[in-house]
Design a protein around this motif. Structure first.
Motif, PDB file in Angstrom:
ATOM      1  N   LYS A  23      -7.665   7.867   4.984  1.00 48.27           N
ATOM      2  CA  LYS A  23      -6.335   8.096   4.380  1.00 48.27           C
ATOM      3  C   LYS A  23      -6.370   7.883   2.871  1.00 48.27           C
ATOM      4  CE  LYS A  23      -3.578   6.657   8.306  1.00 48.27           C
ATOM      5  NZ  LYS A  23      -4.403   5.739   9.107  1.00 48.27           N
ATOM      6  N   ASN A  24      -5.559   8.657   2.127  1.00 48.28           N
ATOM      7  CA  ASN A  24      -5.430   8.444   0.684  1.00 48.28           C
ATOM      8  C   ASN A  24      -4.417   7.330   0.478  1.00 48.28           C
ATOM      9  OD1 ASN A  24      -6.962  10.815   0.420  1.00 48.28           O
ATOM     10  ND2 ASN A  24      -5.097  12.054   0.505  1.00 48.28           N
ATOM     11  N   ILE A  25      -4.904   6.146   0.170  1.00 47.96           N
ATOM     12  CA  ILE A  25      -3.962   5.042  -0.052  1.00 47.96           C
ATOM     13  C   ILE A  25      -4.240   4.355  -1.390  1.00 47.96           C
ATOM     14  CG2 ILE A  25      -3.163   4.565   2.282  1.00 47.96           C
ATOM     15  CD1 ILE A  25      -5.345   2.625   2.699  1.00 47.96           C
ATOM     16  N   TYR A  26      -3.176   3.808  -1.957  1.00 49.99           N
ATOM     17  CA  TYR A  26      -3.226   3.261  -3.326  1.00 49.99           C
ATOM     18  C   TYR A  26      -2.473   1.951  -3.411  1.00 49.99           C
ATOM     19  CZ  TYR A  26      -4.691   7.989  -4.465  1.00 49.99           C
ATOM     20  OH  TYR A  26      -5.382   9.174  -4.507  1.00 49.99           O
ATOM     21  N   LYS A  27      -2.855   1.156  -4.427  1.00 51.63           N
ATOM     22  CA  LYS A  27      -2.102  -0.058  -4.751  1.00 51.63           C
ATOM     23  C   LYS A  27      -1.317   0.232  -6.040  1.00 51.63           C
ATOM     24  CE  LYS A  27      -6.116  -2.614  -3.656  1.00 51.63           C
ATOM     25  NZ  LYS A  27      -7.012  -3.682  -4.041  1.00 51.63           N
ATOM     26  N   ILE A  28      -0.220  -0.456  -6.219  1.00 56.57           N
ATOM     27  CA  ILE A  28       0.611  -0.196  -7.409  1.00 56.57           C
ATOM     28  C   ILE A  28       0.010  -0.893  -8.632  1.00 56.57           C
ATOM     29  CG2 ILE A  28       2.912  -0.521  -8.430  1.00 56.57           C
ATOM     30  CD1 ILE A  28       3.922  -0.654  -5.448  1.00 56.57           C
TER      31      ILE A  28
ATOM     32  N   GLU B 259       6.316  14.288  -3.698  1.00 54.77           N
ATOM     33  CA  GLU B 259       5.356  14.938  -2.799  1.00 54.77           C
ATOM     34  C   GLU B 259       3.970  14.266  -2.873  1.00 54.77           C
ATOM     35  OE1 GLU B 259       5.448  17.145  -6.667  1.00 54.77           O
ATOM     36  OE2 GLU B 259       6.910  16.250  -5.332  1.00 54.77           O
ATOM     37  N   ASP B 260       3.735  13.536  -4.006  1.00 57.92           N
ATOM     38  CA  ASP B 260       2.466  12.808  -4.128  1.00 57.92           C
ATOM     39  C   ASP B 260       2.489  11.548  -3.284  1.00 57.92           C
ATOM     40  OD1 ASP B 260       1.620  14.557  -5.981  1.00 57.92           O
ATOM     41  OD2 ASP B 260       1.825  13.251  -7.721  1.00 57.92           O
TER      42      ASP B 260
ATOM     43  N   ILE C 299       0.849  -1.194   0.000  1.00 61.67           N
ATOM     44  CA  ILE C 299       0.000   0.000   0.000  1.00 61.67           C
ATOM     45  C   ILE C 299       0.883   1.243   0.000  1.00 61.67           C
ATOM     46  CG2 ILE C 299      -1.681   1.307   1.416  1.00 61.67           C
ATOM     47  CD1 ILE C 299      -2.858  -1.261   0.233  1.00 61.67           C
ATOM     48  N   ILE C 300       0.520   2.216  -0.813  1.00 60.84           N
ATOM     49  CA  ILE C 300       1.274   3.470  -0.920  1.00 60.84           C
ATOM     50  C   ILE C 300       0.407   4.595  -0.366  1.00 60.84           C
ATOM     51  CG2 ILE C 300       2.276   5.090  -2.623  1.00 60.84           C
ATOM     52  CD1 ILE C 300       3.619   2.339  -2.629  1.00 60.84           C
ATOM     53  N   LYS C 301       0.991   5.406   0.501  1.00 60.20           N
ATOM     54  CA  LYS C 301       0.231   6.574   0.997  1.00 60.20           C
ATOM     55  C   LYS C 301       0.487   7.751   0.077  1.00 60.20           C
ATOM     56  CE  LYS C 301       0.417   5.603   5.899  1.00 60.20           C
ATOM     57  NZ  LYS C 301       1.322   5.886   6.989  1.00 60.20           N
ATOM     58  N   SER C 302      -0.461   8.651  -0.011  1.00 56.70           N
ATOM     59  CA  SER C 302      -0.268   9.796  -0.903  1.00 56.70           C
ATOM     60  C   SER C 302      -0.919  11.043  -0.314  1.00 56.70           C
ATOM     61  CB  SER C 302      -0.895   9.470  -2.254  1.00 56.70           C
ATOM     62  OG  SER C 302      -0.923  10.616  -3.057  1.00 56.70           O
ATOM     63  N   SER C 303      -0.431  12.191  -0.781  1.00 57.49           N
ATOM     64  CA  SER C 303      -1.075  13.431  -0.348  1.00 57.49           C
ATOM     65  C   SER C 303      -2.255  13.741  -1.268  1.00 57.49           C
ATOM     66  CB  SER C 303      -0.072  14.583  -0.395  1.00 57.49           C
ATOM     67  OG  SER C 303       0.416  14.700  -1.712  1.00 57.49           O
ATOM     68  N   LYS C 304      -2.325  13.038  -2.395  1.00 57.12           N
ATOM     69  CA  LYS C 304      -3.382  13.292  -3.374  1.00 57.12           C
ATOM     70  C   LYS C 304      -4.627  12.479  -3.088  1.00 57.12           C
ATOM     71  CE  LYS C 304      -1.821  14.746  -7.880  1.00 57.12           C
ATOM     72  NZ  LYS C 304      -1.497  14.259  -9.217  1.00 57.12           N
TER      73      LYS C 304
ATOM     74  N   LYS D   7      -3.697   2.519  -8.178  1.00 58.35           N
ATOM     75  CA  LYS D   7      -5.132   2.227  -8.139  1.00 58.35           C
ATOM     76  C   LYS D   7      -5.644   2.558  -6.748  1.00 58.35           C
ATOM     77  CE  LYS D   7      -6.272  -2.213  -8.294  1.00 58.35           C
ATOM     78  NZ  LYS D   7      -6.547  -3.561  -8.752  1.00 58.35           N
ATOM     79  N   CYS D   8      -6.711   3.328  -6.657  1.00 59.41           N
ATOM     80  CA  CYS D   8      -7.237   3.695  -5.335  1.00 59.41           C
ATOM     81  C   CYS D   8      -7.593   2.423  -4.552  1.00 59.41           C
ATOM     82  CB  CYS D   8      -8.469   4.593  -5.490  1.00 59.41           C
ATOM     83  SG  CYS D   8      -9.271   4.926  -3.922  1.00 59.41           S
ATOM     84  N   PHE D   9      -7.174   2.383  -3.311  1.00 56.25           N
ATOM     85  CA  PHE D   9      -7.399   1.220  -2.450  1.00 56.25           C
ATOM     86  C   PHE D   9      -8.888   0.956  -2.244  1.00 56.25           C
ATOM     87  CE2 PHE D   9      -8.055  -0.329   1.943  1.00 56.25           C
ATOM     88  CZ  PHE D   9      -7.336  -1.517   1.892  1.00 56.25           C
ATOM     89  N   TYR D  10      -9.685   2.026  -2.244  1.00 65.35           N
ATOM     90  CA  TYR D  10     -11.109   1.892  -1.914  1.00 65.35           C
ATOM     91  C   TYR D  10     -11.978   1.619  -3.141  1.00 65.35           C
ATOM     92  CZ  TYR D  10      -9.205   4.284   2.122  1.00 65.35           C
ATOM     93  OH  TYR D  10      -8.427   4.623   3.191  1.00 65.35           O
ATOM     94  N   CYS D  11     -11.753   2.371  -4.242  1.00 65.60           N
ATOM     95  CA  CYS D  11     -12.692   2.315  -5.372  1.00 65.60           C
ATOM     96  C   CYS D  11     -12.069   1.783  -6.654  1.00 65.60           C
ATOM     97  CB  CYS D  11     -13.291   3.694  -5.620  1.00 65.60           C
ATOM     98  SG  CYS D  11     -12.140   4.805  -6.457  1.00 65.60           S
TER      99      CYS D  11
END
Ligand code: NCD
Length: 371
Positions: free
Chosen positions: A340-345, A368-369, A319-324, A354-358
């Motif tokens: 939290k804004n979290i993403y999968k690669i 910075e992202d 999981i990647i955290k992001s400010s976006k 890819k957004c973790f949630y949707c």
């Protein structure tokens, strides 16, 4: 002990899925045998969006297992109306119920809720995203009617963009051998990118996108019709323009195989004329019945009353955290506080995540992202 949830079809391994399907058929044959298995257990049923079949089949399933149900069928009658967050609601519900089923109009809402849930949580449909228990219903129907879940050509027709049942069905069926999809929709309502690229292309599944239902019919083993999802359109005139694109009638059906079955998650509007109901191949009301039995099987599995789910079957993805924030305006991160804004690669080299949630695929570029 890790709690198991069902938020998307991949939450179950193929083996677990097959065992749940087998249990569903067993229950259908002899429901009496299971009528006391959930005595003393409570299902919390949180429906933030309208439903007939899913809500009633879950409630009927729990009562038929000897359990009880609490909950609401409209957020207006809960503390959501006072501004309570989803995660606070789920923490509260965990104090009362043993298992929770949630339907929500916001994409990714059940996934955000599960992070604070101490009881098994079932996604009963989140916006235009996923609907894994309808998929269990569809799989049990197909397996019972066709005797198999492999070597099939499936035609999915209608609103493939917003139709969550289609997204979950593609995810689940693409795990079986020799499945071909014919995706029939107007240009505006084609499947989302994450389904096309992350599931079909990545897994090398044979599929064709077309506008033409009549030409496709001849090849199909299953025709899965769907409603154009009026409630998801931003512009109602667009809905009005597209709503009657496909109407299956007895005349068109002449082109289909004798052993092709017609499914539909229901409710239908105009997409299947009532004349088709008398055709032997129309199975959508039988599909409704399978829905209750498979939900009984799912409840028994998640509550560990039937020993089907492995404790260690949870794959922890990176999981990647992001400010976006997620760019999908219908995603839960754009509605709820403290998510939290979290993403999968998806593809690091191309900066795709890819957004973790949707599941929305988007670019995250600079340092910075990505935090
Ligand atoms: C579906 C849904 O809610 O996504 N219905 C259902 O659960 N049986 C399909 C639809 O509403 O069109």
């Amino acid at each position: 002990m890790k709690i198991r949830h069902l938020i998307e079809p991949e939450d179950l391994s193929i083996e677990e899925l097959d065992n749940i399907l087998n249990l569903g058929s067993k229950i259908k044959k002899n429901p009496e045998e299971y009528s006391k298995t959930c005595q003393g257990k409570i299902l919390a049923s949180l429906f933030y969006e309208p439903s007939t079949r899913t809500r009633l089949s879950f409630e009927a399933a729990m009562y038929r297992l000897g359990g009880s149900v609490i909950g609401f069928s409209s957020p207006k009658s809960s503390s959501v109306a006072k501004g309570e967050s989803l995660q606070d609601t789920i923490k509260t519900v965990g104090c009362y119920g043993d298992i929770c089923v949630m339907r929500h109009h916001i994409e990714g809402a059940p996934k955000a809720a599960l992070m604070k849930s101490n009881i098994p949580l079932i996604n009963a449909g989140d916006g235009g995203h996923q609907h894994p228990t309808q998929t269990l219903t569809d799989l049990l129907t197909i397996k019972s009617l066709k005797g198999r879940l492999n070597n099939l050509t499936l035609g999915l027709c209608g609103d493939l963009k917003y139709g969550r049942t289609v997204h979950s069905l593609i995810k689940a069926m693409s795990r079986y051998e020799n499945i071909k999809f014919i995706l029939i929709s107007p240009e505006e309502l084609k499947i989302p990118k994450y389904i096309r690229e992350e599931i079909l292309i990545k897994k090398n599944i044979e599929f064709k996108e077309t506008k033409n239902l009549e030409e496709s019919l001849v090849d199909l083993d299953i025709l899965y019709m769907t409603r154009i999802q009026q409630e998801r359109f931003e512009d109602n005139s667009e809905y009005l323009r597209l709503k009657d694109t496909y109407i299956l009638d007895t005349d068109k059906l002449k082109k289909a195989k004798e052993d092709m079955f017609i499914l539909h998650p229901l409710p239908r509007v105009n997409e299947i004329s009532t004349g088709v109901d008398d055709d032997r191949r129309a199975k959508y009301f039988q599909q409704v019945e399978y829905g209750m039995y498979i939900r009984m099987a799912l409840i028994l599995s998640l509550l560990n009353i039937e020993n089907i789910l492995k404790k260690d079957n949870i794959v922890d993805e990176e999981i990647i955290k992001s400010s976006k924030k997620c760019e999908n305006s219908k995603c839960v991160v754009n509605y709820e506080r403290n998510i939290k804004n979290i993403y999968k690669i998806v593809d690091k080299d191309k900066s795709l995540y890819k957004c973790f949630y949707c599941d929305n695929i988007q670019r995250l570029e600079g340092q910075e992202d990505i935090l």
